[in-house]
Design a protein around this motif. Structure first.
Motif, PDB file in Angstrom:
ATOM      1  N   VAL A 111       0.847  -1.187   0.000  1.00 16.63           N
ATOM      2  CA  VAL A 111       0.000   0.000   0.000  1.00 16.63           C
ATOM      3  C   VAL A 111       0.885   1.241   0.000  1.00 16.63           C
ATOM      4  O   VAL A 111       1.876   1.299   0.727  1.00 16.63           O
ATOM      5  N   PRO A 112       0.577   2.243  -0.825  1.00 16.51           N
ATOM      6  CA  PRO A 112       1.401   3.448  -0.880  1.00 16.51           C
ATOM      7  C   PRO A 112       1.583   4.081   0.494  1.00 16.51           C
ATOM      8  O   PRO A 112       0.621   4.255   1.243  1.00 16.51           O
ATOM      9  N   SER A 113       2.835   4.395   0.843  1.00 17.01           N
ATOM     10  CA  SER A 113       3.108   5.030   2.131  1.00 17.01           C
ATOM     11  C   SER A 113       2.956   6.539   2.038  1.00 17.01           C
ATOM     12  O   SER A 113       2.735   7.212   3.047  1.00 17.01           O
ATOM     13  N   THR A 114       3.101   7.092   0.828  1.00 14.06           N
ATOM     14  CA  THR A 114       2.978   8.529   0.632  1.00 14.06           C
ATOM     15  C   THR A 114       1.943   8.806  -0.450  1.00 14.06           C
ATOM     16  O   THR A 114       2.060   8.302  -1.564  1.00 14.06           O
ATOM     17  N   ILE A 115       0.943   9.583  -0.114  1.00 13.45           N
ATOM     18  CA  ILE A 115      -0.095   9.938  -1.072  1.00 13.45           C
ATOM     19  C   ILE A 115      -0.007  11.436  -1.340  1.00 13.45           C
ATOM     20  O   ILE A 115      -0.095  12.251  -0.423  1.00 13.45           O
ATOM     21  N   TYR A 116       0.210  11.808  -2.584  1.00 12.06           N
ATOM     22  CA  TYR A 116       0.264  13.217  -2.956  1.00 12.06           C
ATOM     23  C   TYR A 116      -1.073  13.632  -3.550  1.00 12.06           C
ATOM     24  O   TYR A 116      -1.628  12.941  -4.395  1.00 12.06           O
ATOM     25  N   ASN A 117      -1.582  14.777  -3.124  1.00 15.12           N
ATOM     26  CA  ASN A 117      -2.767  15.320  -3.770  1.00 15.12           C
ATOM     27  C   ASN A 117      -2.336  16.252  -4.903  1.00 15.12           C
ATOM     28  O   ASN A 117      -1.133  16.430  -5.167  1.00 15.12           O
ATOM     29  N   GLY A 118      -3.302  16.864  -5.569  1.00 18.93           N
ATOM     30  CA  GLY A 118      -2.977  17.708  -6.714  1.00 18.93           C
ATOM     31  C   GLY A 118      -2.062  18.859  -6.373  1.00 18.93           C
ATOM     32  O   GLY A 118      -1.120  19.172  -7.118  1.00 18.93           O
ATOM     33  N   ALA A 119      -2.309  19.505  -5.219  1.00 18.23           N
ATOM     34  CA  ALA A 119      -1.484  20.644  -4.818  1.00 18.23           C
ATOM     35  C   ALA A 119      -0.043  20.215  -4.528  1.00 18.23           C
ATOM     36  O   ALA A 119       0.913  20.926  -4.871  1.00 18.23           O
ATOM     37  N   ASP A 120       0.132  19.033  -3.907  1.00 17.29           N
ATOM     38  CA  ASP A 120       1.475  18.521  -3.629  1.00 17.29           C
ATOM     39  C   ASP A 120       2.253  18.307  -4.923  1.00 17.29           C
ATOM     40  O   ASP A 120       3.425  18.690  -5.049  1.00 17.29           O
ATOM     41  N   ILE A 121       1.592  17.678  -5.878  1.00 14.46           N
ATOM     42  CA  ILE A 121       2.264  17.355  -7.138  1.00 14.46           C
ATOM     43  C   ILE A 121       2.572  18.620  -7.925  1.00 14.46           C
ATOM     44  O   ILE A 121       3.622  18.723  -8.581  1.00 14.46           O
ATOM     45  N   LYS A 122       1.688  19.598  -7.843  1.00 16.22           N
ATOM     46  CA  LYS A 122       1.943  20.869  -8.530  1.00 16.22           C
ATOM     47  C   LYS A 122       3.270  21.460  -8.082  1.00 16.22           C
ATOM     48  O   LYS A 122       4.070  21.931  -8.903  1.00 16.22           O
ATOM     49  N   GLN A 123       3.544  21.421  -6.783  1.00 17.89           N
ATOM     50  CA  GLN A 123       4.798  21.962  -6.270  1.00 17.89           C
ATOM     51  C   GLN A 123       6.003  21.159  -6.770  1.00 17.89           C
ATOM     52  O   GLN A 123       7.065  21.723  -7.062  1.00 17.89           O
ATOM     53  N   LYS A 177       9.973  10.434 -20.136  1.00 11.52           N
ATOM     54  CA  LYS A 177      10.552  10.174 -18.812  1.00 11.52           C
ATOM     55  C   LYS A 177       9.833  10.998 -17.752  1.00 11.52           C
ATOM     56  O   LYS A 177       9.551  10.512 -16.648  1.00 11.52           O
ATOM     57  N   LYS A 178       9.522  12.246 -18.084  1.00  7.64           N
ATOM     58  CA  LYS A 178       8.819  13.106 -17.130  1.00  7.64           C
ATOM     59  C   LYS A 178       7.384  12.633 -16.913  1.00  7.64           C
ATOM     60  O   LYS A 178       6.861  12.696 -15.791  1.00  7.64           O
ATOM     61  N   VAL A 179       6.745  12.155 -17.975  1.00  6.65           N
ATOM     62  CA  VAL A 179       5.392  11.606 -17.844  1.00  6.65           C
ATOM     63  C   VAL A 179       5.399  10.445 -16.857  1.00  6.65           C
ATOM     64  O   VAL A 179       4.555  10.363 -15.950  1.00  6.65           O
ATOM     65  N   LYS A 180       6.361   9.540 -17.024  1.00  9.12           N
ATOM     66  CA  LYS A 180       6.437   8.376 -16.140  1.00  9.12           C
ATOM     67  C   LYS A 180       6.683   8.802 -14.690  1.00  9.12           C
ATOM     68  O   LYS A 180       6.088   8.238 -13.762  1.00  9.12           O
ATOM     69  N   THR A 181       7.533   9.794 -14.494  1.00  9.16           N
ATOM     70  CA  THR A 181       7.795  10.302 -13.140  1.00  9.16           C
ATOM     71  C   THR A 181       6.521  10.848 -12.506  1.00  9.16           C
ATOM     72  O   THR A 181       6.197  10.538 -11.350  1.00  9.16           O
ATOM     73  N   ILE A 182       5.779  11.647 -13.265  1.00  9.66           N
ATOM     74  CA  ILE A 182       4.542  12.249 -12.748  1.00  9.66           C
ATOM     75  C   ILE A 182       3.514  11.176 -12.429  1.00  9.66           C
ATOM     76  O   ILE A 182       2.853  11.216 -11.380  1.00  9.66           O
ATOM     77  N   LEU A 183       3.365  10.203 -13.308  1.00 13.61           N
ATOM     78  CA  LEU A 183       2.384   9.142 -13.079  1.00 13.61           C
ATOM     79  C   LEU A 183       2.706   8.356 -11.819  1.00 13.61           C
ATOM     80  O   LEU A 183       1.802   7.933 -11.086  1.00 13.61           O
ATOM     81  N   ASN A 184       3.994   8.160 -11.539  1.00 13.43           N
ATOM     82  CA  ASN A 184       4.377   7.432 -10.329  1.00 13.43           C
ATOM     83  C   ASN A 184       4.224   8.273  -9.073  1.00 13.43           C
ATOM     84  O   ASN A 184       4.117   7.724  -7.972  1.00 13.43           O
ATOM     85  N   THR A 189       1.921   2.807  -6.821  1.00 13.30           N
ATOM     86  CA  THR A 189       2.181   1.401  -7.139  1.00 13.30           C
ATOM     87  C   THR A 189       1.800   1.036  -8.568  1.00 13.30           C
ATOM     88  O   THR A 189       2.191  -0.025  -9.052  1.00 13.30           O
ATOM     89  N   GLN A 190       1.063   1.912  -9.257  1.00 12.27           N
ATOM     90  CA  GLN A 190       0.571   1.539 -10.586  1.00 12.27           C
ATOM     91  C   GLN A 190       0.836   2.599 -11.651  1.00 12.27           C
ATOM     92  O   GLN A 190       0.230   2.576 -12.717  1.00 12.27           O
ATOM     93  N   GLY A 191       1.759   3.502 -11.351  1.00 12.74           N
ATOM     94  CA  GLY A 191       2.115   4.517 -12.335  1.00 12.74           C
ATOM     95  C   GLY A 191       2.707   3.921 -13.599  1.00 12.74           C
ATOM     96  O   GLY A 191       2.382   4.339 -14.714  1.00 12.74           O
ATOM     97  N   ASP A 192       3.575   2.915 -13.433  1.00 14.07           N
ATOM     98  CA  ASP A 192       4.185   2.271 -14.601  1.00 14.07           C
ATOM     99  C   ASP A 192       3.131   1.564 -15.441  1.00 14.07           C
ATOM    100  O   ASP A 192       3.217   1.542 -16.684  1.00 14.07           O
ATOM    101  N   TYR A 193       2.148   0.968 -14.757  1.00 17.91           N
ATOM    102  CA  TYR A 193       1.087   0.295 -15.520  1.00 17.91           C
ATOM    103  C   TYR A 193       0.308   1.300 -16.360  1.00 17.91           C
ATOM    104  O   TYR A 193       0.024   1.042 -17.534  1.00 17.91           O
ATOM    105  N   LEU A 194      -0.053   2.445 -15.772  1.00 20.21           N
ATOM    106  CA  LEU A 194      -0.793   3.448 -16.537  1.00 20.21           C
ATOM    107  C   LEU A 194       0.038   3.936 -17.710  1.00 20.21           C
ATOM    108  O   LEU A 194      -0.498   4.138 -18.811  1.00 20.21           O
ATOM    109  N   TYR A 195       1.341   4.095 -17.505  1.00 15.97           N
ATOM    110  CA  TYR A 195       2.211   4.509 -18.613  1.00 15.97           C
ATOM    111  C   TYR A 195       2.140   3.494 -19.752  1.00 15.97           C
ATOM    112  O   TYR A 195       2.064   3.868 -20.931  1.00 15.97           O
ATOM    113  N   SER A 196       2.137   2.196 -19.412  1.00  8.44           N
ATOM    114  CA  SER A 196       2.071   1.164 -20.459  1.00  8.44           C
ATOM    115  C   SER A 196       0.744   1.226 -21.201  1.00  8.44           C
ATOM    116  O   SER A 196       0.679   0.960 -22.403  1.00  8.44           O
ATOM    117  N   VAL A 197      -0.336   1.580 -20.488  1.00 13.59           N
ATOM    118  CA  VAL A 197      -1.647   1.722 -21.139  1.00 13.59           C
ATOM    119  C   VAL A 197      -1.602   2.890 -22.124  1.00 13.59           C
ATOM    120  O   VAL A 197      -2.058   2.780 -23.271  1.00 13.59           O
TER     121      VAL A 197
END
Length: 232
Positions: A111-123, A177-184, A189-197
């Motif tokens: 289970v993800p130990s760190t959850i970022y919301n939209g504002a966190d990721i924006k920074q 590469k940046k897309v994959k970083t953002i998705l993760n 746990t499933q950022g790489d899977y979404l990238y493959s989709v």
């Protein structure tokens, strides 16, 4: 030989009713495929035997007990837990009652130990070269004033049903590469899977359940827009 008209009408009526009640039933005399027996669904293979264990039909996996009945709910197979939906198909890339099921349908305890919301990721995106634009962020090789044809990605923090929007406008090695970083960041746990989709040829608009988020993929003429709901 002539048959009584009432008998013929009764046969036709019975066939219509049977078809309306159980759409999976193959009405051919030599039934193969889905059949319903005593309220339970079974699958009859072309050799006439009942399916047992795992069976893949089209793109979905199903599980049948030793008596041939289709499983629903939680099952354990080879020491791993899976969840079968009400229609019998295996749940993948989603969360059921707080439990994560990965791309293989297996209950994932990571289970993800760190959850970022939209504002966190924006920074965090400033570190990838994004700049402010109209309340959101943009990745453009010439900054916020660059022509739109040089824009590679846009990012917005949303509210209500969706928390985040990421729009991918161009694809190249550095941008990917940046897309994959953002998705993760968004899906730990499933950022790489979404990238493959997203990297699939002939990608179509679709909605997925990943890491507790509803992910809405919209394939547009100008690029790929992805909306992410808050963690449920």
């Amino acid at each position: 030989m002539k048959m009584n008209k009432k008998i013929i009408a009764g046969i036709i009526c019975s066939v219509i009713i049977a078809g309306a009640v159980a759409t999976k039933i193959n009405m051919n005399a030599s039934s193969t495929g889905w059949v319903q027996v005593n309220g339970a669904w079974e699958y009859v293979k072309t050799d006439g035997s009942k399916a047992t264990g795992w069976l893949q039909l089209n793109n979905d996996w199903y599980y049948f007990y030793s008596d041939g009945s289709m499983a629903t709910g939680w099952i354990q197979s080879s020491g791993k837990w899976y969840y079968m939906l009400n229609d019998g198909s295996m749940a993948v890339n989603t969360k059921v009652n707080g439990y994560y099921l990965d791309k293989d349908g297996v209950w994932n305890t990571n289970v993800p130990s760190t959850i970022y919301n939209g504002a966190d990721i924006k920074q965090k995106l400033y570190g990838l070269g994004f700049v402010d634009l109209n309340g959101g962020l943009t990745l453009n090789q010439y900054g916020a004033k660059g022509a739109i044809n040089f824009t590679k990605m846009d990012f917005s923090v949303l509210s209500d049903k969706y928390d985040i929007n990421l729009t991918i406008l161009q694809s190249d090695t550095e941008t990917d590469k940046k897309v994959k970083t953002i998705l993760n960041w968004i899906l730990p746990t499933q950022g790489d899977y979404l990238y493959s989709v997203l990297d699939t040829n002939g990608l179509k608009s679709q909605t997925l359940e990943l890491d507790g988020r509803t992910v809405n993929i919209r394939v547009q003429s100008y690029g790929i827009a992805i909306d992410f709901s808050p963690i449920k």
